[in-house]
Design an enzyme around this catalytic site. Structure first.
Site, PDB file in Angstrom:
ATOM      1  N   LYS A  49     -40.420  11.927   0.940  1.00 17.18           N
ATOM      2  CA  LYS A  49     -40.722  11.051  -0.193  1.00 17.18           C
ATOM      3  C   LYS A  49     -41.400   9.771   0.283  1.00 17.18           C
ATOM      4  O   LYS A  49     -42.395   9.318  -0.300  1.00 17.18           O
ATOM      5  CB  LYS A  49     -39.434  10.718  -0.949  1.00 17.18           C
TER       6      LYS A  49
ATOM      7  N   PHE B 126     -33.508   9.084  -7.210  1.00 21.98           N
ATOM      8  CA  PHE B 126     -32.899   8.359  -8.322  1.00 21.98           C
ATOM      9  C   PHE B 126     -33.946   8.204  -9.422  1.00 21.98           C
ATOM     10  O   PHE B 126     -35.102   8.602  -9.260  1.00 21.98           O
ATOM     11  CB  PHE B 126     -32.376   6.990  -7.870  1.00 21.98           C
TER      12      PHE B 126
ATOM     13  N   ASN C 200     -30.540  -2.435  -6.880  1.00 22.97           N
ATOM     14  CA  ASN C 200     -30.549  -0.969  -6.850  1.00 22.97           C
ATOM     15  C   ASN C 200     -30.441  -0.521  -5.399  1.00 22.97           C
ATOM     16  O   ASN C 200     -31.376  -0.695  -4.608  1.00 22.97           O
ATOM     17  CB  ASN C 200     -31.852  -0.462  -7.490  1.00 22.97           C
TER      18      ASN C 200
ATOM     19  N   TYR D  14     -36.378   8.780 -12.278  1.00 23.17           N
ATOM     20  CA  TYR D  14     -37.054   9.940 -12.851  1.00 23.17           C
ATOM     21  C   TYR D  14     -37.443  10.974 -11.782  1.00 23.17           C
ATOM     22  O   TYR D  14     -38.178  11.917 -12.077  1.00 23.17           O
ATOM     23  CB  TYR D  14     -38.319   9.498 -13.595  1.00 23.17           C
ATOM     24  N   ASP D  15     -36.948  10.808 -10.564  1.00 25.87           N
ATOM     25  CA  ASP D  15     -37.315  11.714  -9.469  1.00 25.87           C
ATOM     26  C   ASP D  15     -37.134  13.194  -9.806  1.00 25.87           C
ATOM     27  O   ASP D  15     -37.965  14.020  -9.410  1.00 25.87           O
ATOM     28  CB  ASP D  15     -36.527  11.370  -8.206  1.00 25.87           C
TER      29      ASP D  15
ATOM     30  N   ASP E 234     -41.926  -4.066  -9.082  1.00 22.85           N
ATOM     31  CA  ASP E 234     -41.683  -3.541 -10.411  1.00 22.85           C
ATOM     32  C   ASP E 234     -42.363  -2.188 -10.418  1.00 22.85           C
ATOM     33  O   ASP E 234     -43.585  -2.094 -10.262  1.00 22.85           O
ATOM     34  CB  ASP E 234     -42.229  -4.446 -11.517  1.00 22.85           C
ATOM     35  N   SER E 235     -41.558  -1.165 -10.501  1.00 25.78           N
ATOM     36  CA  SER E 235     -42.063   0.198 -10.438  1.00 25.78           C
ATOM     37  C   SER E 235     -41.798   0.899 -11.745  1.00 25.78           C
ATOM     38  O   SER E 235     -40.838   0.577 -12.455  1.00 25.78           O
ATOM     39  CB  SER E 235     -41.370   0.970  -9.305  1.00 25.78           C
TER      40      SER E 235
ATOM     41  N   HIS F 276     -45.473   6.214  -4.272  1.00 22.62           N
ATOM     42  CA  HIS F 276     -46.179   5.017  -4.758  1.00 22.62           C
ATOM     43  C   HIS F 276     -45.642   3.770  -4.060  1.00 22.62           C
ATOM     44  O   HIS F 276     -46.388   2.864  -3.707  1.00 22.62           O
ATOM     45  CB  HIS F 276     -46.002   4.892  -6.263  1.00 22.62           C
ATOM     46  N   ARG F 277     -44.326   3.757  -3.828  1.00 20.60           N
ATOM     47  CA  ARG F 277     -43.700   2.604  -3.177  1.00 20.60           C
ATOM     48  C   ARG F 277     -44.148   2.515  -1.713  1.00 20.60           C
ATOM     49  O   ARG F 277     -44.420   1.425  -1.201  1.00 20.60           O
ATOM     50  CB  ARG F 277     -42.177   2.721  -3.290  1.00 20.60           C
TER      51      ARG F 277
END
Length: 207
Positions: A175, A152, A10, A154-155, A69-70, A180-181
């Site tokens: 962002k 990208f 991605n 569900y943003d 894994d998000s 979370h990332r």
């Protein structure tokens, strides 16, 4: 350590990781460099899938590997889409199709009942077998309709109540400051840089 592999194809996710890991004293590459590698995400949790990806790639390539894994968890949907976040509307679903399914499943639910969390599990695996796992989360709401053109996944429907903006309405820097990332990366960087320092010390000893 000269190269770190980010176990993703991605491009949006890869660029986020690359930006958050700066300044780096090593090159950062993605799985676009290794198109033949196919990973089956068979875990039942974000942690398990992150470990599967990082371990698989590290063993195949022989380079330190970082994998995430998000996903999105919506409280009123009992945690859906969860580990099926990327394929919520089907195995090869587009972001638009996933969002449409989510909004359909939330039809009639008022905004104040749409609590959700973005979750990121990060696994860092080294060829010597050392493995580290960290997690970051961000609380929010699912918007009534998509807003914004950035990001990208569900943003466009993940609303941050404190600033009344969806992730897709934020700049990349905004962002990366709250995501979370980003939270998970800050934790994993400590392990990454510590391992680098230990490696440098060992290399000097050998020389």
């Amino acid at each position: 350590m000269k190269t770190l592999v980010i176990a993703t194809k991605n491009q949006g996710k890869f660029l986020e990781f690359k930006k958050m890991l700066q300044p780096a004293k090593f090159s950062i590459i993605s799985l676009h460099e290794f198109p033949d590698i196919d990973i089956k995400e068979t875990g039942s949790t974000f942690d398990e899938n992150a470990l599967i990806k990082a371990t698989t790639v590290c063993q195949k390539i022989g380079l330190p590997t970082l994998a995430d894994d998000s996903g999105l968890q919506v409280d009123i949907l009992n945690g859906e889409p969860g580990v099926f976040t990327a394929r919520y509307a089907g195995e090869h679903a587009t972001d638009k199709e996933n969002i449409e399914k989510l909004l359909k499943n939330l039809s009639g639910v008022p905004l104040d009942k749409r609590q959700a969390q973005f979750v990121c599990s990060l696994a860092l695996v080294f060829p010597d077998g050392k493995t580290f796992l960290e997690q970051g989360t961000l609380e929010g709401l699912i918007a009534l309709s998509p807003r914004g053109t950035g990001g990208f996944g569900y943003d466009p429907v993940f609303l941050v109540p404190e600033i009344n903006k969806t992730f897709a309405e934020l700049s990349a820097n905004e962002k990366n400051n709250i995501s979370h990332r980003a939270k998970a990366v800050e934790k994993i960087k400590k392990h990454l840089f510590k391992h680098m320092q230990e490696e440098e010390v060992e290399n000097r000893r050998i020389e």
